[in-house]
Design a protein around this motif. Sequence first.
Motif, PDB file in Angstrom:
ATOM      1  N   ALA A 176      -5.144   2.404   5.187  1.00 19.61           N
ATOM      2  CA  ALA A 176      -5.234   0.988   5.573  1.00 19.61           C
ATOM      3  C   ALA A 176      -3.726   0.514   5.804  1.00 19.61           C
ATOM      4  CB  ALA A 176      -5.859   0.047   4.645  1.00 19.61           C
ATOM      5  N   GLY A 177      -2.800   0.891   5.095  1.00 18.87           N
ATOM      6  CA  GLY A 177      -1.412   0.448   5.082  1.00 18.87           C
ATOM      7  C   GLY A 177      -0.777   0.715   6.258  1.00 18.87           C
ATOM      8  N   THR A 186       0.831  -1.145   0.077  1.00 19.84           N
ATOM      9  CA  THR A 186      -0.027   0.095  -0.088  1.00 19.84           C
ATOM     10  C   THR A 186       0.914   1.354   0.005  1.00 19.84           C
ATOM     11  OG1 THR A 186      -0.113   0.017   2.413  1.00 19.84           O
ATOM     12  CG2 THR A 186      -1.788  -1.060   1.304  1.00 19.84           C
ATOM     13  N   TRP A 215      -8.995   7.017  -4.398  1.00 25.35           N
ATOM     14  CA  TRP A 215      -8.974   5.605  -3.758  1.00 25.35           C
ATOM     15  C   TRP A 215      -7.499   4.790  -3.685  1.00 25.35           C
ATOM     16  CZ3 TRP A 215     -12.927   4.135  -0.877  1.00 25.35           C
ATOM     17  CH2 TRP A 215     -13.936   4.637  -0.839  1.00 25.35           C
ATOM     18  N   LEU A 216      -6.915   4.844  -4.681  1.00 30.31           N
ATOM     19  CA  LEU A 216      -5.650   4.396  -4.626  1.00 30.31           C
ATOM     20  C   LEU A 216      -4.640   4.969  -3.382  1.00 30.31           C
ATOM     21  CD1 LEU A 216      -4.450   4.147  -8.297  1.00 30.31           C
ATOM     22  CD2 LEU A 216      -5.025   2.037  -6.725  1.00 30.31           C
ATOM     23  N   THR A 254      -5.783   3.957   0.169  1.00 30.28           N
ATOM     24  CA  THR A 254      -5.404   2.498   0.695  1.00 30.28           C
ATOM     25  C   THR A 254      -4.205   2.652   1.849  1.00 30.28           C
ATOM     26  OG1 THR A 254      -3.595   2.212  -1.330  1.00 30.28           O
ATOM     27  CG2 THR A 254      -5.921   1.331  -1.467  1.00 30.28           C
ATOM     28  N   SER A 255      -3.299   3.725   1.679  1.00 28.30           N
ATOM     29  CA  SER A 255      -2.102   3.860   2.440  1.00 28.30           C
ATOM     30  C   SER A 255      -2.778   3.966   3.861  1.00 28.30           C
ATOM     31  CB  SER A 255      -1.415   5.078   2.193  1.00 28.30           C
ATOM     32  OG  SER A 255      -2.159   6.611   2.092  1.00 28.30           O
TER      33      SER A 255
END
Lengths: 215, 179
Positions: free
Chosen positions: B129-130, B101, B122-123, B126-127
């Motif tokens: 969550a990372g 991520t 959105w990409l 994800t960080s």
Amino acid sequence: MPPPPPPTASRTPPSPARTKRRHPARSARIGALVVSCASTGGLGYLFASTSGSEAAAPAIAGLPAPLATTGVVTAPTQPATSAPVTSAATTAPAAVDPAATTATTSAPAAPPTTAAASGVFNGSVIDTRYGPIEVQVQITDGKLSEVAVLEYPSDDRKSRRINAEALPTLRTEALTAQAATVDTVSGATYTSNGYTQSLQSALDTARAAGVTVSA
Amino acid sequence: MNQVFWYTTRATGVVATVLAVGSLILGLFFSARNTGAKRTAAWWLDLHNYLGGLALAFTGAHILASLLDPDSGIGIVQAVVPGTAHATAWAMTWGVLATYTFCIAVFTSWPKRRFSRRVWRWLHLTSVAGVAFGGVHAYQLGTDATTTTFEIGLLVGAAFSIYAVALRVISAISRAMSR
């Protein structure tokens, strides 16, 4: 209705004499880099300087207390990577008493020649990555009757938690196998390796003193 | 020598976690337009980008040191394929996913204009969550995870992160309602 404000971050046209763009947070960037590198070095030094600290290992449920404090044959200390000691020629005189179940109070005597004998023997202190580990074995009438842990990695709660689960398992396996050939406990690789090596050195010391385990 | 790699693994892991949390907080404050008057928004964005890249660099150093450590039991496969570690499969999985991520967040920021804003956002998100994956990885696998210092740091980092996420969500809702 007023017109919308112009965008704050508009693209500037490329100038003929293109100058290097200065980052708005240049000072903070340099500071972050310096702090990060210094923190890495400082933490590495801290870890290295505190790795050898020894704390009293708390008792673990399911493990016996040390079997004896006197009259025990002890194997010399060795690092975890070296081969286990196979001779106890340089250690103190053996305190093996074939007639008794333990050798805790017997006077030093010459090693007996009988295969089935009794005694308490300490293994080598094995230095693992997380701390030293040392086991003590009790051999009664040629049987490995008990394995105690004199020292184990317990500097932090994680080590204590892992070893509280692993050491009783290793003890049970050793008593079942009547040898140091025990499986590595998942998640406690270093403890398992150190335990096995220390146990093997204790059995080697016992064998050198004339006390053998007949599986 | 392997002890040096072990200490390096631990130190770079701690620093990478701190950098990732710092970058996350800066990014959320920036996107929530809550950057204050002292520093410009460009300053926040610049530092956010830099800390993100630095976090990825230290994550790379963390992985490299663990690969070079012969006692770690971690090979290339365990470092890149989630769930392939033997004893600590889940803890390693969180770390591998966190690395991916971070890579997505950093390497999609450079060619940002090639993506639509929606896809890029959105990409990039994800960080978030990372960082959470990285925290769980550190808590489950970290040698220093049970030290008081680490626990206090984790609590402070989590509190700041939750505050920044809440700020970002509230600002997004309020902007949507004002339209």
